[in-house]
Design an enzyme around this catalytic site. Structure first.
Site, short mmCIF file in Angstrom:
data_model
loop_
_atom_site.label_atom_id
_atom_site.label_comp_id
_atom_site.label_asym_id
_atom_site.label_seq_id
_atom_site.Cartn_x
_atom_site.Cartn_y
_atom_site.Cartn_z
N SER A 181 50.64 22.53 -15.98
CA SER A 181 50.89 21.86 -17.25
C SER A 181 52.28 22.15 -17.82
O SER A 181 52.75 21.40 -18.67
CB SER A 181 49.81 22.22 -18.27
OG SER A 181 49.73 23.61 -18.43
N HIS A 209 46.64 16.70 -15.99
CA HIS A 209 47.93 15.99 -15.94
C HIS A 209 48.09 15.11 -14.71
O HIS A 209 49.15 14.54 -14.49
CB HIS A 209 49.08 17.00 -16.02
CG HIS A 209 49.05 17.78 -17.29
ND1 HIS A 209 49.53 17.28 -18.48
CD2 HIS A 209 48.55 19.01 -17.58
CE1 HIS A 209 49.33 18.18 -19.44
NE2 HIS A 209 48.73 19.23 -18.91
N LYS A 239 44.86 12.89 -22.50
CA LYS A 239 46.26 12.78 -22.10
C LYS A 239 46.55 11.35 -21.64
O LYS A 239 46.54 10.46 -22.48
CB LYS A 239 46.56 13.88 -21.08
CG LYS A 239 46.58 15.21 -21.83
CD LYS A 239 46.52 16.46 -21.05
CE LYS A 239 46.51 17.63 -22.04
NZ LYS A 239 46.04 18.86 -21.47
C1 LIG Z 1 45.31 19.96 -22.06
C2 LIG Z 1 44.73 20.73 -20.95
C3 LIG Z 1 43.39 21.14 -20.97
C4 LIG Z 1 42.53 20.97 -22.19
O1 LIG Z 1 42.06 19.69 -22.32
P1 LIG Z 1 41.63 19.19 -23.77
O2 LIG Z 1 40.84 17.95 -23.49
O3 LIG Z 1 42.87 18.96 -24.53
O4 LIG Z 1 40.79 20.27 -24.37
C5 LIG Z 1 42.88 21.75 -19.85
N1 LIG Z 1 43.64 21.97 -18.78
C6 LIG Z 1 44.94 21.62 -18.73
C7 LIG Z 1 45.72 21.90 -17.50
C8 LIG Z 1 45.51 20.99 -19.82
O5 LIG Z 1 46.80 20.67 -19.79
#
Ligand SMILES: *Cc1c(COP(=O)(O)O)cnc(C)c1O
Length: 390
Positions: A181, A209, A239
């Protein structure tokens, strides 16, 4: 008598200030999009994970409105009581089809999903092996499970294999981000799956991602042509898919076990049905219109080209483009300088990234115009040059 706890917290906060680690929130006055409004100012937005520009896309809004009309807003209960509506059921079916997995289950968020997966699959008799750069929620899930917890250096397959060979745990789980991330690099998933096979382990893959970005939008396993009954696949909806929530997909027995036993599933209110309907619409849009994901990749390539022409190093093929600058103070200062140039680019500092690797984290979206991504490369050059001159 003054509360000693408050004084301790105030010292902690002063420490954050001293180390340039205090974070503040912006208050946006507009929807997410390539340009956002903060107070009276318009800023080009390179800070959000809305990689396909779906968060405020008219089709997504229409799907949300229709679902609110059909199902109301709140789910009213946890899924196993009475919170699981037709919208959730259809979204789960669509996600299983979309990713080519037998069955999928909706969770409240990616964070909740990772906690739920790891605590449901692992207990004191298990061992979890996690990449050093994994997202915080995989780490938290591992700690909460009470399994033995091992961390291997980033993408170091040799070290991981040695750890797996030495393990006598009854249950073994490898847990990794698919696309990291803060760096945007892709984990060696084929090799990790081979290790899982050799050492009789699960591979929990967090594709927050990768979904909507890689593999024509179908995610990192599709990108790499991989599937396996050992794979427990997690993708967030918040995302690229422009909404909120998460899915876990895998073998029917895995998904049914999570439905029965994942505490963040069982003991938490179901997602608003509109969030499920939005996820389904996002999958439909990606399936119907290949140009959506292709445009994102054109913008990524364009940004990287414009950076290369200016001697700015970028390393990733995903939507996340880190520009590592080292010290927290420098990252914060560069971010502020870009903000004055009308560009919103977050400074990412420890503990989110390792000490000494503070960075600007650029997120590219299909909704950015070619001019916007080229404008950012030019602004970066200007900010970096002014920084060097001081
Ligand atoms: C954003 C993210 C999460 C968390 O997901 P949410 O739906 O925002 O709680 C988990 N793992 C990674 C790698 C992330 O970037």
């Amino acid at each position: 008598m003054p509360h000693a706890g408050i004084a301790a917290l105030e010292r902690g906060l002063a420490g954050l200030d001293r180390d340039d680690l205090r974070r503040t929130r912006r208050v946006l006055d507009s929807p997410q999009g390539p340009v956002v409004r903060e107070g009276g100012e318009e800023l080009v937005n390179f800070a959000s994970n809305d990689y396909l520009g779906l968060a405020s896309h008219p089709r997504i809004l229409a799907a949300a409105h229709a679902a609110v009309d059909a199902f109301g807003f709140g789910a009213g209960a946890s899924p196993l009581v009475v919170g699981h509506a037709r919208a959730h059921e259809e979204a789960e079916e669509a996600f299983a089809r979309f990713t080519g997995t037998p069955r999928a289950l909706l969770f409240g968020s990616g964070y909740a999903a990772n906690l739920g997966i790891l605590t449901a699959l692992a207990d004191r008799s298990a061992a979890i092996f996690a990449d050093r750069l994994d997202h915080a929620c995989l780490v938290d899930g591992a700690l909460l499970s009470r399994a033995e917890f091992h961390r291997y250096p980033h993408a170091d397959l040799g070290r991981l294999e040695a750890m797996l060979s030495a393990s006598k745990a009854a249950v073994r789980i490898i847990a990794t981000d698919a696309v990291f991330s803060m760096d945007g690099d892709v984990a060696p998933v084929a090799e990790l799956l081979a290790l899982a096979e050799r050492h009789d382990a699960w591979l929990v893959l967090d594709d927050a991602h990768g979904i909507g970005v890689l593999g024509g939008g179908r995610g990192t396993p599709a990108h790499l042509g991989l599937s396996s009954p050992r794979l427990v696949y997690m993708a967030t909806l918040g995302k690229a898919l422009g909404g909120y929530g998460a899915f876990v997909a895998g073998e029917p027995a895995v998904v049914e076990w999570l439905l029965q036993r994942a505490r963040t599933y069982v003991f938490s209110t179901a997602l608003p049905p509109a969030a499920a309907a939005v996820a389904r619409e996002a999958l439909r849009m990606i399936e119907e219109d290949g140009a959506l994901v292709a445009t994102l990749h054109e913008r990524i390539a364009r940004f990287r080209r414009a950076c290369a022409e200016r001697g700015i190093a970028t390393a990733s093929t995903a939507a996340i483009q880190p520009v590592v600058v080292g010290e927290s103070a420098r990252a914060v200062e560069l971010s502020a300088r870009l903000r004055r140039l009308g560009q919103l680019v977050p400074a990412i500092r420890p503990p989110t990234v390792p000490q000494g690797t503070a960075r600007l984290r650029v997120s590219i979206s299909a909704a950015h115009t070619p001019g916007q991504v080229e404008g950012l490369a030019a602004a970066l050059q200007e900010a970096l040059r002014d920084g060097a001159a001081r």
